[in-house]
Design an enzyme around this catalytic site. Structure first.
Site, PDB file in Angstrom:
ATOM      1  N   SER A 134       0.923  -1.405   0.124  1.00  0.00           N
ATOM      2  CA  SER A 134      -0.159   0.163   0.393  1.00  0.00           C
ATOM      3  C   SER A 134       0.865   1.294  -0.348  1.00  0.00           C
ATOM      4  O   SER A 134      -0.237   2.124   0.782  1.00  0.00           O
ATOM      5  CB  SER A 134      -1.050  -0.408   1.598  1.00  0.00           C
ATOM      6  N   ILE A 176       0.386   4.524  -8.035  1.00  0.00           N
ATOM      7  CA  ILE A 176       0.042   6.026  -8.464  1.00  0.00           C
ATOM      8  C   ILE A 176       1.101   6.671  -8.929  1.00  0.00           C
ATOM      9  O   ILE A 176       1.420   7.339  -9.566  1.00  0.00           O
ATOM     10  CB  ILE A 176      -0.626   6.889  -7.314  1.00  0.00           C
ATOM     11  N   ASP A 227      -5.430  -0.996  -9.769  1.00  0.00           N
ATOM     12  CA  ASP A 227      -3.809   0.077 -10.541  1.00  0.00           C
ATOM     13  C   ASP A 227      -5.001   0.277 -12.050  1.00  0.00           C
ATOM     14  O   ASP A 227      -4.216   1.227 -12.424  1.00  0.00           O
ATOM     15  CB  ASP A 227      -2.747  -0.800 -10.063  1.00  0.00           C
ATOM     16  N   ASP A 231       8.864 -11.403  -0.315  1.00  0.00           N
ATOM     17  CA  ASP A 231       7.532 -12.025  -0.953  1.00  0.00           C
ATOM     18  C   ASP A 231       7.958 -13.186  -2.116  1.00  0.00           C
ATOM     19  O   ASP A 231       8.452 -12.956  -2.504  1.00  0.00           O
ATOM     20  CB  ASP A 231       6.376 -11.939  -1.579  1.00  0.00           C
ATOM     21  N   PRO A 246      14.818   0.718   7.376  1.00  0.00           N
ATOM     22  CA  PRO A 246      13.578  -0.416   6.058  1.00  0.00           C
ATOM     23  C   PRO A 246      14.360  -0.195   4.509  1.00  0.00           C
ATOM     24  O   PRO A 246      14.264  -1.017   3.623  1.00  0.00           O
ATOM     25  CB  PRO A 246      12.653   0.700   6.448  1.00  0.00           C
ATOM     26  N   THR A 247      14.732   1.269   3.830  1.00  0.00           N
ATOM     27  CA  THR A 247      14.955   0.983   2.422  1.00  0.00           C
ATOM     28  C   THR A 247      16.225   0.403   2.304  1.00  0.00           C
ATOM     29  O   THR A 247      15.897  -0.505   1.528  1.00  0.00           O
ATOM     30  CB  THR A 247      15.145   2.411   2.394  1.00  0.00           C
ATOM     31  N   GLN A 248      17.302   0.572   3.258  1.00  0.00           N
ATOM     32  CA  GLN A 248      18.357   0.104   2.975  1.00  0.00           C
ATOM     33  C   GLN A 248      18.332  -1.557   3.169  1.00  0.00           C
ATOM     34  O   GLN A 248      18.899  -2.373   2.306  1.00  0.00           O
ATOM     35  CB  GLN A 248      19.610  -0.201   4.162  1.00  0.00           C
ATOM     36  N   LYS A 260      22.311   9.705   2.858  1.00  0.00           N
ATOM     37  CA  LYS A 260      22.595   8.815   2.990  1.00  0.00           C
ATOM     38  C   LYS A 260      22.102   7.091   2.720  1.00  0.00           C
ATOM     39  O   LYS A 260      22.558   6.323   2.277  1.00  0.00           O
ATOM     40  CB  LYS A 260      22.023   8.076   4.783  1.00  0.00           C
ATOM     41  N   CYS A 263     -25.366  -0.403 -12.154  1.00  0.00           N
ATOM     42  CA  CYS A 263     -25.638  -1.578 -12.492  1.00  0.00           C
ATOM     43  C   CYS A 263     -26.329  -2.335 -11.485  1.00  0.00           C
ATOM     44  O   CYS A 263     -27.132  -2.701 -11.188  1.00  0.00           O
ATOM     45  CB  CYS A 263     -23.690  -2.615 -12.343  1.00  0.00           C
ATOM     46  N   HIS A 290     -21.385   0.609 -16.015  1.00  0.00           N
ATOM     47  CA  HIS A 290     -20.443   1.167 -15.205  1.00  0.00           C
ATOM     48  C   HIS A 290     -19.534   2.323 -15.622  1.00  0.00           C
ATOM     49  O   HIS A 290     -18.348   2.378 -16.169  1.00  0.00           O
ATOM     50  CB  HIS A 290     -19.449  -0.536 -14.516  1.00  0.00           C
ATOM     51  N   GLU A 342     -17.942   4.344 -14.342  1.00  0.00           N
ATOM     52  CA  GLU A 342     -16.901   4.685 -13.512  1.00  0.00           C
ATOM     53  C   GLU A 342     -15.567   4.683 -13.632  1.00  0.00           C
ATOM     54  O   GLU A 342     -14.569   5.657 -13.629  1.00  0.00           O
ATOM     55  CB  GLU A 342     -17.461   4.452 -11.901  1.00  0.00           C
TER      56      GLU A 342
END
Ligand code: GLN
Length: 536
Positions: free
Chosen positions: A14, A19, A71, A148, A191-193, A224, A382, A508, A510
């Site tokens: 998430s 995006i 997405d 994962d 965490p990024t490292q 960094k 719908c 639909h 939308e």
């Protein structure tokens, strides 16, 4: 030859990879490039069509009738890319294809393995989107989080693909979280490292890191991350939380992301500005002149993603009418308990989205009645159209306990039912009426005055249909059938004469609304809701 951007995610899910990918598409398009986007979903379902919204959120439908990840909705809202079933690749789809080939003997006696057979199938599926169209850049988003087990074959496939494509033809972008730890008052890069370390273990070296963060990153923090993650200093891009998703392309451009990508892909194109988009976001979206409260009556209202495209299309309707949309999410089971008046108090318009199954249906029918009787603008989509038909049959035409056969198989008045061809269908996956169908509009109708054309194409995802035997009785009582599928004479849009704005459609709309190109029905629904002077 097309160039590729691979987007992976680290630390947590998430993060808004979808995006970010859509925004990159927008930025490259604004420079005159033709883009397309692919979402790779590592789950074993062939598509999300059979999943519960609580598992997966909305199922997004493309023109060609594919049931896809939500997405793809972001991709279509942000860009002009025309997406098809080839733009969503799942583990299920890949294995399905490989196992079918094995059964046909196409592997010529070989042992079929993850490497090379599954990874080759993934690479072929990724390249397939460029076969029938000219594309400059393909953006490939890998779902899930690095680390994962299930996404490993996809990561291995993009590792190989980048190697095969060679210099200037592929870029790896890693989206991670850079959390702010309140008690320490500090931003943490660890965490990024770790996440980049995990990527490197499998041979992927990111070229760009997009850091999702609550606070602006200082120069020291960026330095960094650059040092420990082995990327250039300019390739550490901060993506600070913004108020609306439509600001993201602007924020990423400010960080120089598009320039950097073009440099890495050795693409030379002029820098056109994003003034139109910027004006839309800054003036119309963030500083609207008015507000309007709209109820969305559904049964998955606690989950933000379940009605994603509906909520976005309402926002687009707001942009077109210079109004902020205040969405009141109403659980239709609450209406059953408390009554419509209490649950819908204070709203100017009522929308009932699509759905499946009996739970909450009676509450939706009450909501329709409330909108019809009190002249509140109503938009049914719908299942929303089907409940509007049931309500009208029961309460206006006197057809007691009229229903859809989805909810009551033995109803005396099956106003909504299955077509003969659907009755034979036993399998659940991809067997609904799916994708774009032609619809003819009657000239004297709200639908025509919204679309201003006689022929439209809209996307469907349902099994049940209006039963034409009931057209005459309903017409007599004031229902207008303003949109009809000409090939099969199916009712696609209904309206109520004498009501300020009561429109419901079997498709639909939308799915086709964009912030800068609002869907006409959403524009008109919001306009009518703003004009509604009565408070519910
Ligand atoms: N359950 C209804 C049908 O299958 C409506 C589906 C929907 O709203 N998408 O026809």
């Amino acid at each position: 030859m097309a160039k590729y951007i691979f987007v992976t995610g680290g630390v947590v899910s998430s993060l808004g990879k979808g995006i970010s990918s859509a925004s990159i598409g927008k930025l490259l398009e604004s420079r005159g490039l033709k883009v397309t986007l692919i979402k790779c979903d590592p789950y074993i379902n062939v598509d999300p069509g059979t999943m519960n919204p609580y598992q997966h959120g909305e199922v997004y439908v493309t023109d060609d009738g594919a049931e896809t990840d939500l997405d793809l909705g972001h991709y279509e809202r942000f860009t002009n890319a025309k997406l098809t079933r080839d733009n969503n690749i799942t583990t299920g789809k890949i294995y399905y294809s490989v196992i079918s080939k094995e059964r046909r003997g196409e592997y010529l006696g070989k042992t079929v393995q993850i490497i090379p057979h599954i990874t080759d199938e993934i690479k072929e599926s990724i390249k397939k989107v460029t076969h029938n169209q000219r594309v400059d850049v393909v953006i490939v988003e890998i779902g899930g989080t690095v680390g994962d087990i299930e996404s490993l074959p996809f990561l291995e496939a993009i590792r190989q693909l980048k190697l095969e494509l060679g210099r200037d033809y592929a870029v790896n972008i890693h989206v991670t979280l850079v959390p702010f730890i309140k008690s320490a008052g500090e931003i943490k890069t660890k965490p990024t490292q770790h996440s980049v370390g995990k990527l490197r273990e499998i041979g992927i070296i990111p070229d760009i890191i997009i850091c999702r963060t609550e606070k602006h990153l200082t120069k020291e923090v960026k330095d960094k991350i650059a040092l420990f993650c082995n990327v250039d200093r300019e390739a550490v891009i901060q993506a600070v939380d913004v108020k609306t998703i439509y600001e993201v392309p602007l924020a990423l451009k400010k960080e120089g992301l598009d320039k950097l990508i073009l440099h890495l892909l050795n693409l030379k194109c002029e820098d056109r500005d994003l003034t139109g988009w910027k004006n839309m976001v800054v003036q119309r979206l963030k500083q609207p002149k008015k507000e309007v409260r709209i109820a969305v009556v559904g049964k998955y209202i606690t989950l933000q993603d379940a009605y994603k495209s509906i909520y976005e299309a309402l926002v687009h309707g707001g942009i077109a009418n210079e109004a902020r949309i205040l969405i009141k999410k109403v659980d239709s089971e609450d209406i059953e308990k408390k009554g419509a008046e209490k649950a819908l108090k204070g709203v100017k318009g009522i929308l009932i989205p699509g759905g499946f199954g009996y739970r909450g249906i009676e509450g939706k029918i009450e909501a329709v009645e409330f909108a019809r009787v009190n002249n509140i603008p109503f938009f049914g989509i719908c299942l929303g159209m089907q409940t509007a038909v049931i309500e009208f049959a029961r309460n206006v035409c006197g057809l007691k306990r009229a229903n859809s056969t989805e909810f009551d198989k033995n109803t005396k008045y099956p106003v909504i039912s299955l077509l003969e061809e659907q009755k034979k269908v036993k399998e659940k996956g991809a067997t609904m009426r799916l994708g774009a169908y032609r619809c003819k509009l009657k000239k004297a109708s709200l639908a025509y005055s919204a679309y201003k054309k006689e022929e439209i194409f809209e996307r469907h995802r349902h099994r049940y249909e209006f039963v034409n035997d009931y057209r005459a009785v309903m017409e007599k009582k004031g229902m207008l059938f303003s949109g009809i599928n000409p090939a099969k004479s199916l009712v696609e849009i209904i309206e109520l004469k004498g009501h300020p704005w009561f429109v419901a459609c079997q498709f639909h709309p939308e799915f086709k609304s964009k912030p800068d190109k609002v869907h006409p029905l959403f524009r008109e629904f919001i306009r009518a809701s703003i004009e509604n002077k009565e408070d519910a």
